[in-house]
Design a protein around this motif. Structure first.
Motif, short mmCIF file in Angstrom:
data_model
loop_
_atom_site.label_atom_id
_atom_site.label_comp_id
_atom_site.label_asym_id
_atom_site.label_seq_id
_atom_site.Cartn_x
_atom_site.Cartn_y
_atom_site.Cartn_z
N VAL A 1 9.73 52.35 20.14
CA VAL A 1 10.53 52.43 18.93
C VAL A 1 10.52 54.09 18.51
N SER A 2 9.56 54.68 18.73
CA SER A 2 9.49 55.87 18.20
C SER A 2 10.32 56.84 18.88
N ALA A 3 10.63 56.51 20.42
CA ALA A 3 11.57 57.28 21.05
C ALA A 3 12.86 56.75 20.66
N VAL A 4 13.25 55.67 20.50
CA VAL A 4 14.60 55.22 20.00
C VAL A 4 14.95 56.02 18.75
N ARG A 5 14.06 56.25 17.93
CA ARG A 5 14.31 56.88 16.59
C ARG A 5 14.58 58.28 16.85
N GLU A 6 13.67 58.78 17.76
CA GLU A 6 14.01 60.43 17.89
C GLU A 6 15.39 60.57 18.49
N LEU A 7 15.60 59.67 19.45
CA LEU A 7 16.97 59.91 20.11
C LEU A 7 18.20 59.64 19.33
N ALA A 8 18.04 58.78 18.27
CA ALA A 8 18.86 58.72 17.05
C ALA A 8 19.16 59.79 16.31
N ARG A 9 18.04 60.50 16.20
CA ARG A 9 18.08 61.56 15.04
C ARG A 9 18.72 62.66 16.02
N LEU A 10 18.55 62.82 17.25
CA LEU A 10 19.18 64.04 18.20
C LEU A 10 20.72 63.79 18.30
N ASN A 11 21.10 62.54 18.30
CA ASN A 11 22.45 62.15 18.32
C ASN A 11 23.21 62.47 16.86
N SER A 12 22.43 62.05 15.90
CA SER A 12 23.01 62.16 14.40
C SER A 12 23.04 63.58 13.95
N ASP A 13 22.18 64.41 14.08
CA ASP A 13 22.19 65.99 13.53
C ASP A 13 22.64 66.77 14.40
N GLY A 14 23.08 66.48 15.64
CA GLY A 14 24.08 67.45 16.48
C GLY A 14 23.53 68.72 16.53
N ILE A 15 22.28 69.00 16.63
CA ILE A 15 21.58 70.43 16.90
C ILE A 15 21.50 70.61 18.32
N LEU A 16 20.92 69.72 18.95
CA LEU A 16 20.69 69.88 20.34
C LEU A 16 21.43 69.17 21.32
N LEU A 17 22.36 68.07 20.73
CA LEU A 17 22.98 67.38 21.34
C LEU A 17 24.45 67.21 20.50
N PRO A 18 25.49 67.12 21.25
CA PRO A 18 26.70 66.76 20.35
C PRO A 18 26.56 65.68 19.50
N PRO A 19 27.05 65.84 18.20
CA PRO A 19 26.90 64.76 17.31
C PRO A 19 27.70 63.70 17.90
N ASP A 20 27.07 62.33 17.62
CA ASP A 20 27.48 61.12 18.31
C ASP A 20 27.05 60.14 16.94
N PRO A 21 27.62 60.09 15.85
CA PRO A 21 26.81 58.96 14.94
C PRO A 21 26.94 57.55 15.37
N LEU A 22 27.94 57.19 16.13
CA LEU A 22 28.11 55.74 16.56
C LEU A 22 26.92 55.52 17.51
N LYS A 23 26.39 56.50 18.61
CA LYS A 23 25.25 56.24 19.42
C LYS A 23 24.20 56.11 18.61
N ALA A 24 23.98 57.04 17.54
CA ALA A 24 22.95 57.09 16.48
C ALA A 24 22.83 55.58 15.90
N GLU A 25 23.86 55.24 15.40
CA GLU A 25 23.87 53.95 14.76
C GLU A 25 23.44 52.74 15.73
N ARG A 26 23.89 52.86 17.00
CA ARG A 26 23.52 51.83 18.30
C ARG A 26 21.95 51.86 18.18
N LEU A 27 21.82 53.05 18.61
CA LEU A 27 19.98 53.39 18.74
C LEU A 27 19.20 52.79 17.59
N LEU A 28 19.54 52.96 16.51
CA LEU A 28 18.81 52.62 15.23
C LEU A 28 19.04 51.18 14.93
N THR A 29 20.08 50.59 15.40
CA THR A 29 20.19 48.74 15.35
C THR A 29 19.17 48.54 16.25
N ARG A 30 18.98 49.05 17.32
CA ARG A 30 18.17 48.54 18.46
C ARG A 30 16.82 48.58 17.89
#
Length: 772
Positions: A184-213
């Motif tokens: 789960v810690s990896a799931v949350r870190e990936l969600a953060r990367l997809n939501s803040d758009g700093i190192l990866l292009p922002p993808d709020p929907l992907k972040a939401e799917r990861l956190l839902t998982r």
């Protein structure tokens, strides 16, 4: 080992998977081994999870004393470092020593944690280079290290050994592999990367799917993150859902959810701020083991509307505890409480002691507060120069709230030599930063032209800035500027607009100007109904003059339907608000200002005013008894009231009482009358000057003094009294009390003739005869 101890140990070991608070992914694979220190290790983590940090530290220290296995020793020292850090105010060197022991024992998570401490500056000042070196080391076992290193590289703080893109790719790839395996810690870190758009292009929907998982995997941290993601959206329904999710996470023990709920209630993120709810969530988070919230709770309690003595005592206790623990921010707040007298009397020396503790920690606001303390002389002798010194120090530390104080000091020359140029510079920075008072003062400087000619357009600009931010004084000043004319030409419609804004915010002065403008037929915006509207508003706001004028309006039907009863009610309100208004109310009845003359009512009101010592009302009562107005004529009562008015300092009463004494012809009347006339003349009463001069000239008392008579005649003559001008002219003509002076005689006799004094012509003829 007895049976009870063994059962307790087995129970702890069975719960180990749920108690790994501090370990990184894959670092919490305990074996059911019976080794010294293992029970204490697990008990410490269980107590930390329950929020009992003191008990957890005791268990860790007991485990360290027992442990022999290097792996268990390393884990115990790591846990001790985490507990000291979470406790707040822990000694950085002690935390560092604990982590180095853990690292030497081969406990990998210690490296990652040490890197985070260096990056955040919790060991002193932030050290990106040290953090980067440790992240490089941790990349071998924790993909989060690669991501952290990439963030530092993107910010330009470090240059890693591998390209940024590869760091991100490697880190994300490892995290995705861990996430796929259910970490789960990896799931949350990936969600953060997809939501803040700093190192990866922002993808709020992907972040939401990861956190839902993550939520489906039962992780309350993911539930908290998902709630925060939804709370950032504008839709009210999403915000309500996010709040319910945070509350659910908090009910399941998620301390971060409790903290976020406390902050959102405090800041009004769910609607209006709810400081009671905020305090409740801060307390729950603290009870659950979250450290460092004491000051947050204290500040919420201090800001609570309708704060109780109990809440204040609780806040002060929390702050004092933080001060004792060495928190400089707490010392700053405690100093403010001492300076303001909150929670006790104003204590300047103690406030200084607290501010100096915060200053030693280089908190920029500390010298700001010290400066204000010395500027205002709060509990200490005022020392403006010392105040300016502190403010300049604060400025060097980066304080932004001090520009206004320095600007005002340089503008007024308080504690420093006046410097209008620097004053404008500082005030401009403060005003541009949102300081309403700085914008107002800057506008006043421009309007007065302190460092050059007045600059009305600049003044109008800054008045408007302050006015739009709610400054009533700025609205009124801006309106007055437009009324006079920013460019020399009055702009009454604009003036009215800003006066209206100030009046709507409660400015009685602005209401008064609106009444005058709307009531002036020459203003171009005359509107009797608007004048009455603001007259009513000013009366409702407690303005005595407005109540009086509104009463006159209802009494005479000026702009409103005539309503004598309402007029009288308004006068009653006026008197209840201002008992000294009785004399004005009496004159309103006497002169018919409210549509009807009522001398009987006037006398009653004059009596009220006289009881309060109003000398003019005493004289009015004397005149009423003299003339039989509103009361039966009574010369004796009139004389008594004239005497009282004279004793109270009314010069007209003094003169009239002197006249009455002479008219009565009693023994010694001349001397008594001269004494009264002299007092009245000294008080500026012109007829008394003339009467005194006449008495001194002809000798109606024991005192005859032509020179003094001339002096008082001349005083009355200069005040425009025609009869006195005639007497002065004749005295210069005849040389009475002075050498003859035909030129002066002619000047005064001509003045008397202009004042319609018939005998002046005879005097001028006599002067012409003498000239021949």
């Amino acid at each position: 080992m007895n049976g009870t101890t063994r059962r307790a140990r087995i129970g702890l070991l069975r719960s180990a998977a749920a108690i790994c608070l501090f370990a990184l992914p894959g670092a919490c694979s305990y074996r059911l081994e019976d080794k010294p220190g293992s029970v204490e290790l697990l008990r410490a983590r269980e107590q930390a999870e329950a929020g009992d940090r003191r008990a957890a530290l005791d268990a860790v220290e007991a485990g360290i004393a027992k442990a022999r296995d290097p792996a268990i020793v390393a884990r115990l020292h790591y846990d001790r470092a985490r507990l000291l850090d979470r406790q707040g105010g822990g000694d950085p060197q002690e935390i560092l020593r604990e982590l180095e022991i853990a690292r030497r024992g081969g406990y990998a998570p210690a490296t990652m944690f040490l890197a985070e401490l260096h990056e955040s500056g919790r060991l002193g000042t932030p050290d990106a280079a040290a953090a980067a070196a440790l992240y490089e080391e941790a990349r071998a076992f924790d993909p989060r290290a690669a991501i952290a290193l990439a963030r530092l590289a993107q910010q330009g703080q470090v240059r890693p050994s591998v390209p940024l893109a590869r760091l991100v790719s490697n880190g994300v790839g490892a995290l995705e592999a861990q996430a796929a395996s259910g970490q789960v810690s990896a799931v949350r870190e990936l969600a953060r990367l997809n939501s803040d758009g700093i190192l990866l292009p922002p993808d709020p929907l992907k972040a939401e799917r990861l956190l839902t998982r993550g939520v489906e995997l039962g992780d309350v941290g993911a539930l908290t993150d998902l709630a925060l993601l939804w709370l950032a959206r504008p839709e009210p329904a999403q915000k309500r859902r996010a709040r319910r999710m945070l509350e659910s996470a908090a009910d399941r023990g998620a301390r971060r959810a409790m903290v976020e709920l406390a902050k959102f209630h405090r800041d009004g993120s769910f609607g209006a701020p709810d400081l009671v709810a905020s305090a409740g969530w801060f307390r729950r988070a603290t009870a659950a083991g979250e450290a460092g919230l004491e000051m947050d709770l204290a500040q919420v309690l201090l800001a609570s509307p309708g704060r109780t003595d109990g809440q204040l005592a609780e806040a002060v206790g929390l702050i004092d505890g933080a001060v004792a623990g060495g928190d400089p921010h707490a010392a700053l707040i405690r100093g403010r409480l001492h300076a303001s007298g909150t929670g006790g009397p104003v204590d300047g020396p103690e406030a200084i002691r607290m501010f100096e503790r915060a200053r030693a920690a280089r908190l920029p606001d500390a010298p700001v507060e010290l400066g204000r303390l010395y500027a205002q002389g709060t509990g200490v002798p005022a020392d403006p120069a010392r105040a300016v010194g502190y403010w300049q120090e604060a400025l060097s530390l980066g304080a932004t709230g001090v520009y206004k104080d320095l600007g005002e000091a340089y503008a007024t020359g308080t504690g420093v030599a006046p410097d209008p140029v620097r004053a404008r510079e500082y005030l401009t920075v403060a005003a541009e930063g949102g300081s309403i008072s700085a914008a107002l003062l800057l506008a006043q400087l421009h309007e007065r032209g302190v460092d050059g000619p007045p600059d009305n357009p600049a003044a109008a600009k800054w008045y408007e800035v302050a006015a739009r931010e709610g400054s009533v004084g700025a609205s009124t000043s801006l309106a007055a500027l437009y009324e006079r004319g920013v460019d020399g030409t009055p702009d009454i419609p604009r003036a009215v607009r800003w006066y209206e804004m100030a009046a709507e915010r409660g400015s009685v002065g602005a209401m008064g100007r609106l009444i005058a403008i709307y009531g002036d037929a020459r203003s171009g915006v005359a509107d009797r109904s608007r004048a009455v509207h603001w007259l009513t508003a000013a009366a409702d706001a407690g303005s005595g003059s407005a109540m009086f004028d509104l009463a006159k309006a209802y009494g005479t039907g000026d702009g409103v339907p005539r309503d004598p009863a309402r007029a009288e009610a308004l006068l009653g309100r006026l008197h209840a608000t201002d008992p000294d208004s009785a004399a004005s109310i009496a004159r309103a009845y006497a002169d018919g200002l409210i549509g009807v003359r009522d001398q009987t009512a006037a006398v009653a009101w004059y009596r009220r005013a006289a009881k309060r010592g109003d000398a003019r009302s005493m004289r009015a009562l004397a005149e009423a008894y003299d003339e039989g107005r509103g009361v039966g004529a009574d010369a004796r009562a009139a004389g008594a009231w004239y005497a009282r008015a004279a004793d109270a300092g009314d010069v007209v009463a003094m003169r009239r009482l002197g006249d009455r004494i002479v008219a009565a012809g009693e023994e010694g009347a001349g001397n008594r009358a001269v004494t009264l006339w002299r007092r009245a003349a000294a008080g500026g009463d012109v007829p008394a000057m003339r009467s005194l001069a006449h008495a001194l000239a002809v000798g109606i008392s024991d005192e005859i003094d032509p020179r003094q008579a001339l002096r008082w005649y001349e005083a009355a003559a200069r005040a425009g009294d025609g009869e006195a001008q005639y007497q002065v002219g004749m005295m210069y003509l005849q040389g009475l009390g002075v050498e003859r002076d035909p030129e002066r005689a002619k000047t005064w006799l001509l003045a008397a003739r202009r004042n319609q004094i018939g005998m002046a012509d005879a005097g001028l003829q006599a002067l012409a005869t003498l000239a021949r």
